[in-house]
Design an enzyme around this catalytic site. Structure first.
Site, PDB file in Angstrom:
ATOM      1  N   GLN A 207      19.510 -41.680  -4.934  1.00 51.88           N
ATOM      2  CA  GLN A 207      19.283 -41.686  -6.383  1.00 51.88           C
ATOM      3  C   GLN A 207      17.901 -41.156  -6.769  1.00 51.88           C
ATOM      4  O   GLN A 207      17.656 -40.898  -7.950  1.00 51.88           O
ATOM      5  CB  GLN A 207      19.447 -43.112  -6.956  1.00 51.88           C
ATOM      6  N   SER A 227      21.607 -36.682  -1.336  1.00 47.51           N
ATOM      7  CA  SER A 227      22.902 -36.091  -1.658  1.00 47.51           C
ATOM      8  C   SER A 227      22.734 -35.086  -2.798  1.00 47.51           C
ATOM      9  O   SER A 227      22.175 -35.419  -3.846  1.00 47.51           O
ATOM     10  CB  SER A 227      23.834 -37.226  -2.087  1.00 47.51           C
ATOM     11  N   ALA A 228      23.247 -33.866  -2.585  1.00 48.94           N
ATOM     12  CA  ALA A 228      22.967 -32.795  -3.553  1.00 48.94           C
ATOM     13  C   ALA A 228      23.590 -33.022  -4.924  1.00 48.94           C
ATOM     14  O   ALA A 228      23.005 -32.664  -5.938  1.00 48.94           O
ATOM     15  CB  ALA A 228      23.448 -31.454  -2.984  1.00 48.94           C
ATOM     16  N   THR A 265      30.650 -26.295  11.767  1.00 52.81           N
ATOM     17  CA  THR A 265      30.158 -25.037  11.206  1.00 52.81           C
ATOM     18  C   THR A 265      29.447 -25.311   9.890  1.00 52.81           C
ATOM     19  O   THR A 265      29.949 -26.038   9.040  1.00 52.81           O
ATOM     20  CB  THR A 265      31.336 -24.053  11.002  1.00 52.81           C
ATOM     21  N   CYS A 352      37.518 -55.411 -14.725  1.00 56.01           N
ATOM     22  CA  CYS A 352      38.427 -56.555 -14.870  1.00 56.01           C
ATOM     23  C   CYS A 352      39.862 -56.071 -14.712  1.00 56.01           C
ATOM     24  O   CYS A 352      40.209 -55.018 -15.218  1.00 56.01           O
ATOM     25  CB  CYS A 352      38.307 -57.173 -16.257  1.00 56.01           C
TER      26      CYS A 352
HETATM   27  N1  PLP Z   1      23.764 -43.966  -1.664  1.00 54.14           N
HETATM   28  C1  PLP Z   1      23.583 -44.156  -2.965  1.00 54.14           C
HETATM   29  C2  PLP Z   1      22.409 -44.978  -3.429  1.00 54.14           C
HETATM   30  C3  PLP Z   1      24.458 -43.609  -3.906  1.00 54.14           C
HETATM   31  O1  PLP Z   1      24.256 -43.820  -5.216  1.00 54.14           O
HETATM   32  C4  PLP Z   1      25.551 -42.827  -3.426  1.00 54.14           C
HETATM   33  C5  PLP Z   1      26.535 -42.276  -4.380  1.00 54.14           C
HETATM   34  O2  PLP Z   1      26.793 -42.844  -5.434  1.00 54.14           O
HETATM   35  C6  PLP Z   1      25.697 -42.631  -2.053  1.00 54.14           C
HETATM   36  C7  PLP Z   1      24.789 -43.215  -1.194  1.00 54.14           C
HETATM   37  C8  PLP Z   1      26.804 -41.799  -1.508  1.00 54.14           C
HETATM   38  O3  PLP Z   1      26.499 -40.433  -1.634  1.00 54.14           O
HETATM   39  P1  PLP Z   1      27.627 -39.307  -1.564  1.00 54.14           P
HETATM   40  O4  PLP Z   1      28.398 -39.381  -2.843  1.00 54.14           O
HETATM   41  O5  PLP Z   1      26.892 -38.024  -1.412  1.00 54.14           O
HETATM   42  O6  PLP Z   1      28.465 -39.588  -0.360  1.00 54.14           O
END
Ligand code: PLP
Length: 407
Positions: A207, A227-228, A265, A352
């Site tokens: 994040q 994460s991109a 790859t 819920c």
């Molecule tokens: N870690 C955190 C703090 C995340 O917010 C997320 C995705 O919401 C992930 C890991 C997982 O990342 P990815 O969606 O690239 O697998």
């Protein structure tokens, strides 16, 4: 070969009637407000342009020895250099992966499997499921795991961590910023505690990377995941930083890609898109942060002006543009669905069904009571949001929560 034209946004809008605002007949008006950037972000146009040549023409396999592979190979190494420069690492310390989930699994499972003494992993209780479920997986195999509770306002404190880490701890995992609260953790201090006890330190920075400046060497962390798609890069790509000298065996076995540490790859276009998006965000940190803080303030004052009562979760150190709000007397899930009908996308902290309320493990971990947890929504702005988006969201919330909440 004929290439298919990708569906245009118009087609997408036609397929998704809910993104057309209730009662809005002016087709020139913006009809969708996206305010869930903690879930994912729109792809940076420059990143998409930078990717295209490697998808269409430069598709050679970087591992092949012929000259056609040279272009993709050097694109990959330039992407690695760019990422390394953005986080203060050396290029050989950056390993491309399929995203945050894979990077998190790699650190937790990889480091456990390399430890025949089965020493302990310590993780915060409000990590993402990619970390928590990896911890559960190693625990079932006999590797002990201890969880540390965050404070009520959403922070892992040095005192809490010190109480959990011992000389038998192998790895400490504390995320850089929480994905439901936006709280930024005191990572440098927590990392020192791990090292003082002879343990390695891993931070899931999914994040945070591309949103706030960070430097792996200043922090001292051993592993960092990203994460991109969280920083305007392409989905299904990410990276893991592994500090030189902190050995981590591969999780995915196969070919010798990524210096023999991550087989498969390479996704050259993905790595190029990731690097382009990251650099663009890093170059504009100050400007983006200023804009996002302004949107936060605008939303908060809009809610107040409209008489909406709420408690903001998360305390003092939060990601810019990130708000976790418990709306007094409201149900977050209802707010989410009603806003969806008005063409606004936000998230909630509890879901819920007819019998149960499932409160997120994050809100449970900080000890939010059930009423407040059910009333919690997450609004996460992105750089493309405008002040009028913030005003519109505030008005929409006040219409939805209605008289049960208003002063
Ligand atoms: N870690 C955190 C703090 C995340 O917010 C997320 C995705 O919401 C992930 C890991 C997982 O990342 P990815 O969606 O690239 O697998």
């Amino acid at each position: 070969m004929t290439r298919q034209t990708p569906p245009l946004l118009d087609d997408f809008t036609a397929m998704n009637p809910s993104i057309r605002a209730e009662g809005n007949t002016d087709t020139t008006m913006k009809t969708h407000i996206y305010a869930d950037h903690a879930a994912t972000t729109p792809l940076d146009v420059c990143a998409s342009e930078a990717m295209l040549p490697w998808l269409l023409d430069g598709y050679g396999n970087p591992s092949q020895p012929y000259s056609f592979a040279r272009g993709p190979k050097s694109a990959l190494s330039r992407a690695r250099e760019t990422v390394a420069a953005c986080i203060g690492a050396d290029p050989e310390e950056v390993f491309f992966t399929s995203g945050g989930t894979e990077s998190d699994n790699w650190v937790i499972k990889g480091s456990a499997f390399a430890d025949s003494a089965k020493r302990e992993t310590v993780a915060s209780a409000f990590e993402h499921h990619a970390v928590l479920r990896s911890c559960e997986a190693i625990r079932r195999m006999g590797y002990p795991v201890t969880y540390v509770s965050p404070s009520r306002d959403g922070y892992v404190t040095p005192a809490n961590l010190s109480g959990a880490v011992t000389g038998r701890t192998r790895l400490v995992c504390v995320m850089y910023a929480n994905n439901e609260l936006g709280t930024v953790q005191p990572v440098r201090k927590l990392c020192e505690i791990a090292h003082e006890n002879g343990a390695l330190f891993f931070t899931d920075a999914v994040q945070a990377v591309g949103h706030i400046p960070l430097n792996v060497h200043d922090l001292g962390v051993d592993f960092l995941s990203a994460s991109a798609h969280k920083f305007n890069g392409p989905g299904g790509t990410g990276f893991l930083y592994i500090r030189k000298g902190s050995s981590l065996p591969p999780l995915i076995d196969g070919g010798g890609q990524e210096n023999g540490y991550r087989a498969g790859t390479e996704n050259v276009a993905g790595a190029v898109g990731l690097a382009t998006a990251l650099k663009n965000n890093c170059d504009a940190f100050e400007q983006n942060q200023r804009h996002l803080r302004l949107l936060e303030e605008r939303l908060i004052s809009g809610l107040k002006d409209n008489g909406v009562r709420f408690v903001r979760n998360g305390g003092r150190e939060t990601l810019p543009g990130f708000l976790s709000l418990s709306l007094t007397g409201a149900e977050g899930e209802t707010v989410l669905h009603r806003l969806d009908l008005m063409g606004i996308s936000i998230a909630t902290g509890a879901a819920c069904d007819s019998q149960n309320t499932r409160i997120s493990h994050v809100l449970r971990a900080i000890g939010l009571d059930e009423t407040a947890a059910v009333a919690t929504v997450r609004i996460s702005f992105g750089k493309e949001n405008t002040e009028s988006d913030a005003d519109e969201i505030a008005r929409a919330i006040s219409r939805v929560v209605g008289s049960r909440n208003l002063l």
